[in-house]
Design a protein around this motif. Structure first.
Motif, PDB file in Angstrom:
ATOM      1  N   LEU A 139       1.008  -1.311   0.094  1.00  0.00           N
ATOM      2  CA  LEU A 139      -0.020  -0.081  -0.042  1.00  0.00           C
ATOM      3  C   LEU A 139       0.896   1.247   0.035  1.00  0.00           C
ATOM      4  O   LEU A 139       1.510   1.472   0.996  1.00  0.00           O
ATOM      5  N   ALA A 140       0.854   1.994  -1.023  1.00  0.00           N
ATOM      6  CA  ALA A 140       1.676   3.455  -1.213  1.00  0.00           C
ATOM      7  C   ALA A 140       0.785   4.492  -0.610  1.00  0.00           C
ATOM      8  O   ALA A 140      -0.181   4.568  -1.345  1.00  0.00           O
ATOM      9  N   MET A 141       1.384   5.206   0.245  1.00  0.00           N
ATOM     10  CA  MET A 141       0.469   6.416   0.782  1.00  0.00           C
ATOM     11  C   MET A 141       1.289   7.401   0.149  1.00  0.00           C
ATOM     12  O   MET A 141       2.002   8.104   0.564  1.00  0.00           O
ATOM     13  N   ALA A 142       0.390   7.876  -0.980  1.00  0.00           N
ATOM     14  CA  ALA A 142       1.230   8.995  -1.982  1.00  0.00           C
ATOM     15  C   ALA A 142       0.543  10.216  -1.864  1.00  0.00           C
ATOM     16  O   ALA A 142      -0.552  10.330  -2.459  1.00  0.00           O
ATOM     17  N   TYR A 143       0.996  11.058  -1.182  1.00  0.00           N
ATOM     18  CA  TYR A 143       0.231  12.301  -0.856  1.00  0.00           C
ATOM     19  C   TYR A 143       1.269  13.448  -1.899  1.00  0.00           C
ATOM     20  O   TYR A 143       2.154  13.406  -2.302  1.00  0.00           O
ATOM     21  N   VAL A 161      -1.048   9.230  -7.391  1.00  0.00           N
ATOM     22  CA  VAL A 161      -1.338   7.829  -7.606  1.00  0.00           C
ATOM     23  C   VAL A 161      -0.666   7.337  -8.659  1.00  0.00           C
ATOM     24  O   VAL A 161      -0.458   5.902  -8.634  1.00  0.00           O
ATOM     25  N   ARG A 162      -0.522   8.068  -9.608  1.00  0.00           N
ATOM     26  CA  ARG A 162       0.142   7.274 -10.888  1.00  0.00           C
ATOM     27  C   ARG A 162       1.661   7.075 -10.529  1.00  0.00           C
ATOM     28  O   ARG A 162       2.001   5.873 -10.881  1.00  0.00           O
ATOM     29  N   PHE A 163       2.224   7.695  -9.726  1.00  0.00           N
ATOM     30  CA  PHE A 163       3.588   7.659  -9.146  1.00  0.00           C
ATOM     31  C   PHE A 163       3.478   6.192  -8.615  1.00  0.00           C
ATOM     32  O   PHE A 163       4.539   5.398  -8.938  1.00  0.00           O
ATOM     33  N   ALA A 164       2.583   6.086  -7.731  1.00  0.00           N
ATOM     34  CA  ALA A 164       2.642   4.658  -6.921  1.00  0.00           C
ATOM     35  C   ALA A 164       2.588   3.626  -7.970  1.00  0.00           C
ATOM     36  O   ALA A 164       3.141   2.515  -7.802  1.00  0.00           O
ATOM     37  N   GLU A 165       1.492   3.514  -8.772  1.00  0.00           N
ATOM     38  CA  GLU A 165       1.423   2.468  -9.836  1.00  0.00           C
ATOM     39  C   GLU A 165       2.854   2.322 -10.564  1.00  0.00           C
ATOM     40  O   GLU A 165       3.362   1.140 -10.787  1.00  0.00           O
ATOM     41  N   GLU A 166       3.504   3.366 -11.274  1.00  0.00           N
ATOM     42  CA  GLU A 166       4.746   3.215 -11.978  1.00  0.00           C
ATOM     43  C   GLU A 166       5.629   2.596 -11.115  1.00  0.00           C
ATOM     44  O   GLU A 166       6.501   1.900 -11.812  1.00  0.00           O
ATOM     45  N   LEU A 167       5.664   2.800  -9.838  1.00  0.00           N
ATOM     46  CA  LEU A 167       6.756   2.290  -8.934  1.00  0.00           C
ATOM     47  C   LEU A 167       6.448   0.633  -8.580  1.00  0.00           C
ATOM     48  O   LEU A 167       7.115   0.017  -7.688  1.00  0.00           O
ATOM     49  N   GLY A 168       5.237   0.365  -8.775  1.00  0.00           N
ATOM     50  CA  GLY A 168       4.908  -1.089  -8.341  1.00  0.00           C
ATOM     51  C   GLY A 168       4.080  -1.472  -7.383  1.00  0.00           C
ATOM     52  O   GLY A 168       4.033  -2.470  -6.818  1.00  0.00           O
ATOM     53  N   ALA A 169       3.376  -0.516  -6.812  1.00  0.00           N
ATOM     54  CA  ALA A 169       2.453  -0.753  -5.494  1.00  0.00           C
ATOM     55  C   ALA A 169       1.074  -1.330  -6.004  1.00  0.00           C
ATOM     56  O   ALA A 169       0.999  -1.373  -7.265  1.00  0.00           O
ATOM     57  N   ASP A 170       0.481  -1.926  -5.196  1.00  0.00           N
ATOM     58  CA  ASP A 170      -0.730  -2.542  -5.448  1.00  0.00           C
ATOM     59  C   ASP A 170      -1.940  -2.030  -5.157  1.00  0.00           C
ATOM     60  O   ASP A 170      -3.056  -2.327  -5.651  1.00  0.00           O
ATOM     61  N   VAL A 171      -1.993  -1.116  -4.024  1.00  0.00           N
ATOM     62  CA  VAL A 171      -3.176  -0.393  -3.682  1.00  0.00           C
ATOM     63  C   VAL A 171      -2.468   1.064  -3.309  1.00  0.00           C
ATOM     64  O   VAL A 171      -1.323   1.308  -2.841  1.00  0.00           O
ATOM     65  N   VAL A 172      -3.157   2.122  -3.491  1.00  0.00           N
ATOM     66  CA  VAL A 172      -2.684   3.480  -3.279  1.00  0.00           C
ATOM     67  C   VAL A 172      -3.746   4.400  -2.291  1.00  0.00           C
ATOM     68  O   VAL A 172      -4.878   4.444  -2.768  1.00  0.00           O
ATOM     69  N   LYS A 173      -3.184   5.019  -1.502  1.00  0.00           N
ATOM     70  CA  LYS A 173      -3.878   5.817  -0.486  1.00  0.00           C
ATOM     71  C   LYS A 173      -3.307   7.434  -0.804  1.00  0.00           C
ATOM     72  O   LYS A 173      -2.156   7.583  -1.149  1.00  0.00           O
ATOM     73  N   THR A 174      -4.351   8.088  -0.991  1.00  0.00           N
ATOM     74  CA  THR A 174      -3.991   9.662  -1.276  1.00  0.00           C
ATOM     75  C   THR A 174      -5.035  10.698  -0.726  1.00  0.00           C
ATOM     76  O   THR A 174      -6.165  10.039   0.018  1.00  0.00           O
ATOM     77  N   GLY A 175      -4.851  11.884  -0.661  1.00  0.00           N
ATOM     78  CA  GLY A 175      -5.590  12.792  -0.120  1.00  0.00           C
ATOM     79  C   GLY A 175      -7.037  12.885  -1.039  1.00  0.00           C
ATOM     80  O   GLY A 175      -7.100  12.766  -2.092  1.00  0.00           O
ATOM     81  N   TYR A 176      -8.132  13.527  -0.589  1.00  0.00           N
ATOM     82  CA  TYR A 176      -9.178  13.687  -1.322  1.00  0.00           C
ATOM     83  C   TYR A 176      -9.357  15.182  -1.686  1.00  0.00           C
ATOM     84  O   TYR A 176      -9.020  16.192  -1.372  1.00  0.00           O
ATOM     85  N   SER A 177     -10.022  15.207  -2.915  1.00  0.00           N
ATOM     86  CA  SER A 177      -9.820  16.430  -3.626  1.00  0.00           C
ATOM     87  C   SER A 177     -10.822  17.427  -3.305  1.00  0.00           C
ATOM     88  O   SER A 177     -10.971  18.619  -3.680  1.00  0.00           O
ATOM     89  N   GLY A 178     -11.976  16.981  -2.587  1.00  0.00           N
ATOM     90  CA  GLY A 178     -13.032  17.864  -2.122  1.00  0.00           C
ATOM     91  C   GLY A 178     -14.367  17.410  -2.828  1.00  0.00           C
ATOM     92  O   GLY A 178     -15.397  17.733  -1.899  1.00  0.00           O
ATOM     93  N   ASP A 179     -14.576  16.741  -3.792  1.00  0.00           N
ATOM     94  CA  ASP A 179     -15.881  16.500  -4.447  1.00  0.00           C
ATOM     95  C   ASP A 179     -15.627  15.173  -5.514  1.00  0.00           C
ATOM     96  O   ASP A 179     -14.292  14.993  -5.929  1.00  0.00           O
ATOM     97  N   ALA A 180     -16.755  14.578  -5.675  1.00  0.00           N
ATOM     98  CA  ALA A 180     -16.923  13.361  -6.374  1.00  0.00           C
ATOM     99  C   ALA A 180     -16.403  13.857  -7.771  1.00  0.00           C
ATOM    100  O   ALA A 180     -15.610  12.761  -8.609  1.00  0.00           O
ATOM    101  N   ASP A 181     -16.777  14.747  -8.451  1.00  0.00           N
ATOM    102  CA  ASP A 181     -16.396  14.963  -9.820  1.00  0.00           C
ATOM    103  C   ASP A 181     -14.886  14.963 -10.207  1.00  0.00           C
ATOM    104  O   ASP A 181     -14.323  14.762 -11.007  1.00  0.00           O
ATOM    105  N   SER A 182     -14.369  15.968  -9.359  1.00  0.00           N
ATOM    106  CA  SER A 182     -12.778  16.162  -9.319  1.00  0.00           C
ATOM    107  C   SER A 182     -11.977  14.869  -8.951  1.00  0.00           C
ATOM    108  O   SER A 182     -11.098  14.443  -9.739  1.00  0.00           O
ATOM    109  N   PHE A 183     -12.763  14.114  -8.006  1.00  0.00           N
ATOM    110  CA  PHE A 183     -11.840  12.869  -7.787  1.00  0.00           C
ATOM    111  C   PHE A 183     -11.810  11.712  -8.781  1.00  0.00           C
ATOM    112  O   PHE A 183     -11.026  10.911  -8.399  1.00  0.00           O
ATOM    113  N   GLU A 184     -12.971  12.013  -9.491  1.00  0.00           N
ATOM    114  CA  GLU A 184     -12.842  10.940 -10.485  1.00  0.00           C
ATOM    115  C   GLU A 184     -11.581  10.889 -11.527  1.00  0.00           C
ATOM    116  O   GLU A 184     -11.013  10.057 -11.974  1.00  0.00           O
ATOM    117  N   HIS A 185     -11.118  12.248 -11.832  1.00  0.00           N
ATOM    118  CA  HIS A 185      -9.600  12.203 -12.558  1.00  0.00           C
ATOM    119  C   HIS A 185      -8.769  11.723 -11.580  1.00  0.00           C
ATOM    120  O   HIS A 185      -7.861  10.962 -12.260  1.00  0.00           O
TER     121      HIS A 185
END
Length: 263
Positions: A139-143, A161-185
């Motif tokens: 689990l990469a906690m990528a902030y 979150v892409r950083f975490a995938e590129e380096l081989g993580a399996d799950v990624v944790k990050t901050g919340y953008s504040g609303d559902a629409d922007s978090f889709e990106h």
């Protein structure tokens, strides 16, 4: 993906949804509310529906007898609030040490955009290589954190979150953008399951509405610490979060189901 990796991911999730309660804050902040008697807190949050709890390796003996069959994640770096720079996360254990502590997965904190990013890139790359040899999920906690970095900007979070995938993580944790629409990106920026951090403790309604928004934006769950373990009733707030993550309830229904608002 190996059978062992799949099996361990199943131990820290339910039907590919994640409700993780990190309690590694004893290293960071000391024995704050909810962590003095960590045994009772672990029992409460796992009884309330947490899929996994997360700590530093040293408190593993206090976790295992109280986790009610939930998964266990060992965090592998850290810093303190009273040290020179809280963003300077240093390694505290290896994947092999985590396995000896009974871990089903490991986690590492990365501050993308900080002055410590270069060393943390090396740490995460080395960890994913080591963990892969054991079939151990990471689990990469990528902030998104650093000079002139907005930690709620969806572009910055998407990069993290892409950083975490590129380096081989399996799950990624990050901050919340504040609303559902922007978090889709953010969620569309990776094929990894994305879970949100809880951040500072807010009201029950703020917490559950944030979880609902993240799930509506495509999140796979939460990795929420202080908002849960510092709650007056950790089991109840966990039940409310679980109702959103695992049962797809709306915020009001989840709060009522957990007994946190009047029916």
């Amino acid at each position: 993906m190996t059978a062992g990796l799949n099996a361990r991911l199943d131990r820290i999730s339910t039907d590919d949804r994640y409700l993780i309660v990190p309690m590694d804050h004893g290293l960071t902040m000391g024995a704050v509310q909810g962590l003095k008697d960590i045994e009772a807190t672990v029992d409460g949050v796992t009884a309330g529906g947490a899929d996994a709890v997360l700590t530093q390796k040293g408190v593993a003996p206090r976790v295992h007898p109280n986790k009610n069959g939930a998964g266990y994640i060992v965090h592998l770096n850290g810093s303190t609030t009273i040290g020179p720079d809280e963003n300077d996360k240093r390694l505290t254990a290896t994947a092999e040490e985590a396995i000896r502590a009974g871990a089903d997965a490991v986690s590492l904190h990365i501050n993308v955009g900080s002055t410590y990013e270069p060393k943390q890139i090396e740490d995460l790359a080395e960890l994913t290589g080591e963990a892969d040899r054991f079939g151990l999920p990471v689990l990469a906690m990528a902030y998104a954190r650093g000079p002139d970095v907005d930690g709620t900007d969806p572009e910055a979070l998407g990069h993290a979150v892409r950083f975490a995938e590129e380096l081989g993580a399996d799950v990624v944790k990050t901050g919340y953008s504040g609303d559902a629409d922007s978090f889709e990106h953010v969620c569309e920026s990776t094929r990894l399951p994305v879970v949100i951090a809880g951040g500072s403790k807010g009201s029950d309604r703020e917490t559950i509405e944030m979880v609902r928004g993240a799930m509506d934006g495509g999140a796979a769950g939460v990795s929420m610490g202080r908002s849960i373990f510092q709650h007056d009733d950790p089991e109840a707030i966990t039940r409310a979060v679980s109702a959103v993550v695992h049962e797809d309830r709306d915020a009001e229904d989840a709060l009522r189901a957990a007994g946190l608002v009047q029916a």
